[in-house]
Motif scaffolding. Structure first.
Motif, PDB file in Angstrom:
ATOM      1  N   ARG A  10     -12.977  -9.429   1.696  1.00  0.00           N
ATOM      2  CA  ARG A  10     -11.664  -9.799   1.186  1.00  0.00           C
ATOM      3  C   ARG A  10     -11.063  -8.606   0.471  1.00  0.00           C
ATOM      4  N   PHE A  11      -9.918  -8.162   0.943  1.00  0.00           N
ATOM      5  CA  PHE A  11      -9.213  -7.048   0.314  1.00  0.00           C
ATOM      6  C   PHE A  11      -7.741  -7.145   0.674  1.00  0.00           C
ATOM      7  N   PRO A  12      -6.877  -6.493  -0.098  1.00  0.00           N
ATOM      8  CA  PRO A  12      -5.438  -6.565   0.182  1.00  0.00           C
ATOM      9  C   PRO A  12      -5.096  -5.878   1.510  1.00  0.00           C
ATOM     10  N   VAL A  13      -3.996  -6.322   2.093  1.00  0.00           N
ATOM     11  CA  VAL A  13      -3.454  -5.707   3.307  1.00  0.00           C
ATOM     12  C   VAL A  13      -2.063  -5.173   2.977  1.00  0.00           C
ATOM     13  N   GLY A  48       4.154  -1.365   1.253  1.00  0.00           N
ATOM     14  CA  GLY A  48       3.657  -2.185   0.156  1.00  0.00           C
ATOM     15  C   GLY A  48       2.767  -3.282   0.691  1.00  0.00           C
ATOM     16  N   PHE A  49       2.376  -4.188  -0.195  1.00  0.00           N
ATOM     17  CA  PHE A  49       1.423  -5.229   0.166  1.00  0.00           C
ATOM     18  C   PHE A  49       2.100  -6.372   0.928  1.00  0.00           C
ATOM     19  N   ALA A  59       6.678  -8.068   6.880  1.00  0.00           N
ATOM     20  CA  ALA A  59       6.379  -7.303   5.674  1.00  0.00           C
ATOM     21  C   ALA A  59       6.921  -5.886   5.791  1.00  0.00           C
ATOM     22  N   ALA A  60       6.789  -5.280   6.965  1.00  0.00           N
ATOM     23  CA  ALA A  60       7.283  -3.917   7.155  1.00  0.00           C
ATOM     24  C   ALA A  60       8.791  -3.851   6.988  1.00  0.00           C
ATOM     25  N   LEU A  95      -6.579  -2.335   3.338  1.00  0.00           N
ATOM     26  CA  LEU A  95      -6.313  -2.120   4.752  1.00  0.00           C
ATOM     27  C   LEU A  95      -4.825  -1.918   4.945  1.00  0.00           C
ATOM     28  N   ALA A  96      -4.435  -0.808   5.546  1.00  0.00           N
ATOM     29  CA  ALA A  96      -3.021  -0.530   5.804  1.00  0.00           C
ATOM     30  C   ALA A  96      -2.741  -0.640   7.294  1.00  0.00           C
ATOM     31  N   VAL A  97      -1.671  -1.320   7.637  1.00  0.00           N
ATOM     32  CA  VAL A  97      -1.189  -1.392   9.012  1.00  0.00           C
ATOM     33  C   VAL A  97       0.138  -0.644   9.059  1.00  0.00           C
TER      34      VAL A  97
END
Length: 245
Positions: A10-13, A48-49, A59-60, A95-97
């Protein structure tokens, strides 16, 4: 038997946007100056998140609007890749997309959210060892976005995403030169661009008001124009390959 914990991590995206445009025949990237830590005062890609219930592209688009004031942008937006989660953010695993936006030149209205200011910067000023260091791993993401854009221009009609609906062959050539970073022979490019099946069609109009001779205006053929869910249907055959530098 392994004692490793196999429960889901579990971590932020987060999302980051590599927005590229051509200004004055030079390829530019949209960057923000971070207002908060980490990397306060450093240049970074807009991003950003991801919020609960939000998909990645939403989000983008939202982060682009919040950090640059740009509510609606024409052009081509696609997912570029994922980065991390470890080692890219001093706050912990993230994790960055990343998304790639190829767009006609547009004004940056205002900075907001966690950005102090936003603006266009020549890509060469970031990547050609001018002493400008981007926050996080954004230089790698920018390099990946640049290579994706360069490849896209070889095999797809996406160079027109940097232009308006109608454009001259000289304007289109300027896009290829800016993205590839190479000069192109005008006659050879004209022959290849107009001779590639399913790429361009004449509008029957010419430029007006310029000091030079009127030039024919072109647009993408119907088969090459983007549609929702199919942003780049056409494949250039033969492709417009980059010259060997």
């Amino acid at each position: 038997m392994s004692s490793r914990d196999h429960s889901p991590a579990r971590f932020p995206v987060a999302v980051d946007v590599v927005a590229l445009t051509v200004r004055d025949d030079v390829l530019h990237v949209l960057l923000v100056t971070r207002l908060i830590e980490p990397f306060r005062g450093r240049l970074a890609l807009p991003g950003g998140f991801v919020l609960p219930g939000e998909d990645l592209q939403e989000a983008a688009v939202r982060e682009l609007a919040e950090e640059t004031g740009v509510e609606k942008v024409s052009g081509h937006l696609e997912q570029l890749g994922s980065y991390g989660p470890g080692g890219r953010d001093p706050r912990g695993d993230v994790l960055a997309v990343a998304y790639l936006l190829l767009a006609p030149d547009f004004p940056v209205l205002s900075a907001g959210s966690d950005a102090e200011k936003a603006g266009w910067y020549p890509v060469s000023s970031i990547l050609d060892d001018h002493g400008i260091r981007l926050a996080f791993d954004h230089e790698k993401i920018l390099r990946d976005g640049l290579e994706r854009a360069r490849s896209k221009l070889e095999y797809s009609p996406l160079a027109a995403a940097f232009c308006g609906e109608e454009f001259t062959i000289a304007q289109l050539r300027a896009v290829y030169e800016a993205v590839w970073g190479l000069p192109l022979d005008a006659r050879n490019f004209h022959r290849k661009a107009t001779g590639t099946p399913g790429f361009l069609e004449e509008t029957g109009k010419v430029t007006a008001g310029d000091t030079g001779r009127p030039a024919a205006l072109y647009r993408l053929t119907a088969a090459a124009r983007p549609e929702p869910g199919h942003p780049a249907r056409a494949v250039l055959n033969p492709p417009l390959m980059r010259p060997v530098s």
